[in-house]
Design a protein around this motif. Structure first.
Motif, PDB file in Angstrom:
ATOM      1  N   ASN A  45      41.426  52.139  54.434  1.00 38.95           N
ATOM      2  CA  ASN A  45      42.040  51.510  55.419  1.00 38.95           C
ATOM      3  C   ASN A  45      42.014  50.061  55.853  1.00 38.95           C
ATOM      4  OD1 ASN A  45      43.614  54.073  56.489  1.00 38.95           O
ATOM      5  ND2 ASN A  45      41.659  54.809  56.978  1.00 38.95           N
ATOM      6  N   GLU A  46      40.803  49.776  55.429  1.00 37.60           N
ATOM      7  CA  GLU A  46      40.199  48.242  55.778  1.00 37.60           C
ATOM      8  C   GLU A  46      41.236  47.520  54.641  1.00 37.60           C
ATOM      9  OE1 GLU A  46      36.657  45.374  54.687  1.00 37.60           O
ATOM     10  OE2 GLU A  46      36.269  47.294  55.467  1.00 37.60           O
ATOM     11  N   ALA A  47      41.004  48.048  53.302  1.00 39.45           N
ATOM     12  CA  ALA A  47      41.791  47.784  52.234  1.00 39.45           C
ATOM     13  C   ALA A  47      43.357  47.441  52.612  1.00 39.45           C
ATOM     14  CB  ALA A  47      41.374  48.582  51.016  1.00 39.45           C
ATOM     15  N   ALA A  48      43.971  48.399  52.974  1.00 46.45           N
ATOM     16  CA  ALA A  48      45.419  48.280  53.320  1.00 46.45           C
ATOM     17  C   ALA A  48      45.613  47.324  54.331  1.00 46.45           C
ATOM     18  CB  ALA A  48      45.601  49.697  53.951  1.00 46.45           C
ATOM     19  N   GLU A  49      44.804  47.264  55.419  1.00 48.37           N
ATOM     20  CA  GLU A  49      44.884  46.229  56.436  1.00 48.37           C
ATOM     21  C   GLU A  49      44.967  44.925  55.902  1.00 48.37           C
ATOM     22  OE1 GLU A  49      42.757  44.793  60.779  1.00 48.37           O
ATOM     23  OE2 GLU A  49      42.651  46.826  59.850  1.00 48.37           O
ATOM     24  N   GLU A  50      43.747  44.671  54.873  1.00 48.17           N
ATOM     25  CA  GLU A  50      43.882  43.134  54.637  1.00 48.17           C
ATOM     26  C   GLU A  50      44.707  43.077  53.633  1.00 48.17           C
ATOM     27  OE1 GLU A  50      39.756  42.604  53.181  1.00 48.17           O
ATOM     28  OE2 GLU A  50      39.026  42.495  55.316  1.00 48.17           O
ATOM     29  N   SER A  51      45.357  43.975  52.808  1.00 48.84           N
ATOM     30  CA  SER A  51      46.564  43.804  52.138  1.00 48.84           C
ATOM     31  C   SER A  51      47.613  43.394  52.789  1.00 48.84           C
ATOM     32  CB  SER A  51      46.669  44.903  51.270  1.00 48.84           C
ATOM     33  OG  SER A  51      47.969  44.763  50.436  1.00 48.84           O
ATOM     34  N   LEU A  52      48.023  44.028  53.878  1.00 49.15           N
ATOM     35  CA  LEU A  52      49.133  43.767  54.703  1.00 49.15           C
ATOM     36  C   LEU A  52      48.931  42.527  55.337  1.00 49.15           C
ATOM     37  CD1 LEU A  52      50.014  47.337  56.127  1.00 49.15           C
ATOM     38  CD2 LEU A  52      51.158  46.246  54.767  1.00 49.15           C
ATOM     39  N   SER A  53      48.052  42.069  55.713  1.00 47.36           N
ATOM     40  CA  SER A  53      47.851  40.627  56.622  1.00 47.36           C
ATOM     41  C   SER A  53      47.965  39.636  55.518  1.00 47.36           C
ATOM     42  CB  SER A  53      46.462  40.805  57.142  1.00 47.36           C
ATOM     43  OG  SER A  53      45.442  40.682  56.190  1.00 47.36           O
ATOM     44  N   GLY A  54      48.075  39.924  54.233  1.00 46.12           N
ATOM     45  CA  GLY A  54      47.841  38.773  53.345  1.00 46.12           C
ATOM     46  C   GLY A  54      46.523  38.222  52.900  1.00 46.12           C
ATOM     47  N   LYS A  55      45.652  38.756  53.492  1.00 42.06           N
ATOM     48  CA  LYS A  55      44.194  38.186  53.303  1.00 42.06           C
ATOM     49  C   LYS A  55      43.655  38.463  51.846  1.00 42.06           C
ATOM     50  CE  LYS A  55      39.465  38.479  55.117  1.00 42.06           C
ATOM     51  NZ  LYS A  55      38.727  39.003  56.077  1.00 42.06           N
ATOM     52  N   VAL A  56      44.138  39.685  51.376  1.00 41.17           N
ATOM     53  CA  VAL A  56      43.864  39.994  50.241  1.00 41.17           C
ATOM     54  C   VAL A  56      45.060  40.005  49.212  1.00 41.17           C
ATOM     55  CG1 VAL A  56      42.469  41.505  48.539  1.00 41.17           C
ATOM     56  CG2 VAL A  56      41.523  41.065  50.763  1.00 41.17           C
ATOM     57  N   ILE A  57      45.166  39.590  48.057  1.00 42.95           N
ATOM     58  CA  ILE A  57      46.384  39.814  47.063  1.00 42.95           C
ATOM     59  C   ILE A  57      46.207  41.349  46.419  1.00 42.95           C
ATOM     60  CG2 ILE A  57      47.478  38.971  45.141  1.00 42.95           C
ATOM     61  CD1 ILE A  57      46.723  36.079  45.887  1.00 42.95           C
ATOM     62  N   LYS A  58      45.125  41.748  45.985  1.00 39.15           N
ATOM     63  CA  LYS A  58      45.009  42.754  45.024  1.00 39.15           C
ATOM     64  C   LYS A  58      43.871  43.374  45.557  1.00 39.15           C
ATOM     65  CE  LYS A  58      47.560  44.637  43.070  1.00 39.15           C
ATOM     66  NZ  LYS A  58      48.511  45.711  43.334  1.00 39.15           N
ATOM     67  N   PRO A  59      43.988  44.537  46.484  1.00 40.84           N
ATOM     68  CA  PRO A  59      42.712  45.371  46.661  1.00 40.84           C
ATOM     69  C   PRO A  59      42.718  46.261  45.797  1.00 40.84           C
ATOM     70  CG  PRO A  59      44.515  45.333  48.462  1.00 40.84           C
ATOM     71  CD  PRO A  59      45.116  44.700  47.427  1.00 40.84           C
ATOM     72  N   ILE A  60      41.433  46.652  45.399  1.00 40.46           N
ATOM     73  CA  ILE A  60      41.061  47.671  44.464  1.00 40.46           C
ATOM     74  C   ILE A  60      39.993  48.555  44.923  1.00 40.46           C
ATOM     75  CG2 ILE A  60      40.286  48.333  42.053  1.00 40.46           C
ATOM     76  CD1 ILE A  60      41.233  45.590  41.011  1.00 40.46           C
ATOM     77  N   LEU A  61      40.314  49.899  44.989  1.00 42.61           N
ATOM     78  CA  LEU A  61      39.371  51.113  45.369  1.00 42.61           C
ATOM     79  C   LEU A  61      38.632  51.734  44.226  1.00 42.61           C
ATOM     80  CD1 LEU A  61      42.155  52.976  47.550  1.00 42.61           C
ATOM     81  CD2 LEU A  61      40.466  51.279  48.411  1.00 42.61           C
ATOM     82  N   ILE A  62      37.338  51.574  44.528  1.00 45.20           N
ATOM     83  CA  ILE A  62      36.350  52.288  43.329  1.00 45.20           C
ATOM     84  C   ILE A  62      36.037  53.414  43.986  1.00 45.20           C
ATOM     85  CG2 ILE A  62      34.153  51.808  42.158  1.00 45.20           C
ATOM     86  CD1 ILE A  62      36.162  49.403  41.881  1.00 45.20           C
ATOM     87  N   MET A  63      36.351  54.539  43.186  1.00 40.27           N
ATOM     88  CA  MET A  63      36.185  55.845  43.320  1.00 40.27           C
ATOM     89  C   MET A  63      34.824  56.455  42.570  1.00 40.27           C
ATOM     90  SD  MET A  63      39.435  55.232  43.576  1.00 40.27           S
ATOM     91  CE  MET A  63      40.933  55.791  44.606  1.00 40.27           C
ATOM     92  N   ASP A  64      34.556  55.764  41.606  1.00 39.52           N
ATOM     93  CA  ASP A  64      33.445  55.973  40.794  1.00 39.52           C
ATOM     94  C   ASP A  64      32.342  54.983  40.821  1.00 39.52           C
ATOM     95  OD1 ASP A  64      31.305  57.088  39.156  1.00 39.52           O
ATOM     96  OD2 ASP A  64      32.661  57.382  37.376  1.00 39.52           O
ATOM     97  N   GLU A  65      31.324  54.849  41.819  1.00 42.37           N
ATOM     98  CA  GLU A  65      30.555  53.622  41.942  1.00 42.37           C
ATOM     99  C   GLU A  65      29.490  53.838  41.026  1.00 42.37           C
ATOM    100  OE1 GLU A  65      29.433  52.632  45.983  1.00 42.37           O
ATOM    101  OE2 GLU A  65      30.916  54.233  46.508  1.00 42.37           O
ATOM    102  N   THR A  66      29.430  55.016  39.918  1.00 40.17           N
ATOM    103  CA  THR A  66      28.575  54.831  38.961  1.00 40.17           C
ATOM    104  C   THR A  66      29.003  54.229  37.650  1.00 40.17           C
ATOM    105  OG1 THR A  66      29.145  57.029  38.182  1.00 40.17           O
ATOM    106  CG2 THR A  66      27.571  57.020  39.902  1.00 40.17           C
ATOM    107  N   TYR A  67      30.186  53.998  37.642  1.00 40.25           N
ATOM    108  CA  TYR A  67      30.602  53.531  36.338  1.00 40.25           C
ATOM    109  C   TYR A  67      30.328  52.144  36.127  1.00 40.25           C
ATOM    110  CZ  TYR A  67      34.222  50.956  33.469  1.00 40.25           C
ATOM    111  OH  TYR A  67      34.763  50.205  32.361  1.00 40.25           O
ATOM    112  N   ALA A  68      29.951  51.687  34.850  1.00 34.54           N
ATOM    113  CA  ALA A  68      29.883  50.094  34.203  1.00 34.54           C
ATOM    114  C   ALA A  68      30.531  50.394  33.177  1.00 34.54           C
ATOM    115  CB  ALA A  68      28.417  49.908  34.226  1.00 34.54           C
ATOM    116  N   PRO A  69      31.197  49.024  32.908  1.00 33.15           N
ATOM    117  CA  PRO A  69      31.795  48.972  31.471  1.00 33.15           C
ATOM    118  C   PRO A  69      30.730  48.799  30.434  1.00 33.15           C
ATOM    119  CG  PRO A  69      31.853  46.598  32.752  1.00 33.15           C
ATOM    120  CD  PRO A  69      31.251  47.897  33.670  1.00 33.15           C
ATOM    121  N   GLU A  70      31.171  49.296  29.140  1.00 29.99           N
ATOM    122  CA  GLU A  70      30.326  49.301  28.138  1.00 29.99           C
ATOM    123  C   GLU A  70      30.149  47.727  27.473  1.00 29.99           C
ATOM    124  OE1 GLU A  70      31.134  52.001  25.111  1.00 29.99           O
ATOM    125  OE2 GLU A  70      31.364  53.647  26.678  1.00 29.99           O
ATOM    126  N   ALA A  71      28.773  47.360  27.052  1.00 28.44           N
ATOM    127  CA  ALA A  71      28.830  45.917  26.447  1.00 28.44           C
ATOM    128  C   ALA A  71      29.452  45.828  25.082  1.00 28.44           C
ATOM    129  CB  ALA A  71      27.344  45.809  26.176  1.00 28.44           C
TER     130      ALA A  71
END
Length: 372
Positions: free
Chosen positions: A346-372
């Protein structure tokens, strides 16, 4: 299986994180563990009631993740593949066979019906209440059942937290230029609105060789970012007459191409009025009805009005193309992103609508890390 999802239970309501039941995949479906999902203006269009959907619904259509299971009839994908999720298409109608899957005959059913063809739901609440699926994925969730046509494999070194928006916003913006307008090297273009779609269109115009790439917006901080990403000129339409400024920049001729990403009628009008003779405009945002004089605006000026749903893209080609441009340093979309944990939706949606953030991205899996 039990999943967590951000449920919209009614219009103008906040998202509520709930436990839902996700149906088992069928033989022609794929189960994806969602790593992240971009938030797009189209999600809020539903939330505000500008289009009608049965509530409750799980929104989200810029998902990225890792394949967990594949149905026995699915070919080309296997568990462990990293994927970006975009729109679904049938693959066998005339439009699909001629490289225009966004014009698929079955587009509306596959992406917006919200249930399977036999009307069984993909998602249900614990009390059995069906929950509508959105845009063939409902990626505001920890898992999603999707069609293989929605998937594009990406290299495992690519950061899945970033690339979900390649499935819609960045696909639409860049594809509108690359596939819809197709500007020639040395041509001129004006981009109205410097959100995610507009900036993607602007970067595509720069890659295409446009010598004047004019960004128009009302926010100075966005215009500064547009300069950083390749705009040759910027105009704050609060402080300047846009048509006059663009005519001055183009020696009185107007631009060869324009893209409107705002959907604001006065801005759409400007995107037409600034065109040169023979110019083309692509309106890509959801706009209210407005009057256009086809004779004066288009016929007598040899101008073109170009439709480009989802950027007229083949996702499996265009998404990989954007990844390559990013790796080469020509598509700095990551500068638009801000990450949020799933519970901060909901914070992400609000900041998107206000124009404060251009592209909010929600992280569902906080354990993920890209492979080297």
């Amino acid at each position: 299986m039990k999943i967590k999802a951000a449920v919209l239970n009614g219009l103008h309501q906040p998202y509520e994180i709930e436990e839902l039941e996700l149906s088992e995949i069928r033989d022609d479906e794929v189960l994806v563990r969602i790593v992240a999902s971009g938030m797009c203006h189209s999600d809020d269009v539903v939330r505000q009631g500008y289009t009608e959907y049965q509530m409750p619904i799980v929104l989200g259509h810029e998902g990225s993740g890792i394949i967990d299971k594949v149905g026995k009839n699915v070919v080309g994908y296997e568990p462990g593949d990293h994927v970006v999720i975009s729109f679904a298409y049938c693959g066998h109608c005339d439009s699909c066979l001629t490289g225009l899957p966004a014009s698929c005959d079955d587009w509306n059913h596959l992406n917006f019906h919200g249930k399977r063809k036999d009307d069984t739901p993909y998602l249900t609440k614990s009390d059995g209440t069906p929950v509508t699926r959105f845009f063939g994925q409902s990626s505001f969730s920890t898992f999603a059942v999707v069609s293989p046509s929605s998937l594009t494999k990406v290299d495992k070194s690519v950061d899945l937290r970033l690339v979900g928006p390649f499935g819609c916003g960045f696909l639409t913006g860049s594809g509108t230029v690359f596939n819809g307008l197709r500007p020639e090297p040395g041509s001129t273009i004006a981009i109205f609105g410097t959100g995610a779609v507009g900036l993607a269109a602007m970067m595509a115009a720069k890659i295409s060789g446009c010598t004047k790439v004019i960004a128009v917006d009302i926010h100075d901080h966005r215009l500064e970012l547009a300069k950083e990403l390749g705009a040759t000129h910027t105009i704050n339409s609060k402080n300047a007459d846009v048509k006059e400024a663009i005519l001055e920049l183009t020696h009185g001729k107007g631009v060869n191409y324009s893209v409107d990403t705002t959907g604001v009628n006065a801005v759409v009008r400007n995107s037409i009025d600034v065109l040169a003779v023979g110019g083309s405009v692509a309106p890509v945002a959801a706009a209210r009805e407005m009057e256009i004089n086809t004779t004066n605006d288009f016929t007598m000026q040899n101008r073109n009005l170009v439709g480009a749903r989802m950027g007229k893209a083949v996702p499996q080609l265009s998404i990989r193309q954007m990844v390559d441009f990013y790796k080469a340093g020509n598509f700095g979309f990551d500068k638009l992103a801000k990450f949020y944990t799933f519970d901060k939706i909901n914070e992400a949606a609000e900041e998107s609508l206000s124009g404060k953030v251009i592209k909010p991205i929600l992280i569902m899996d906080e354990t993920y890390a890209p492979e080297a």
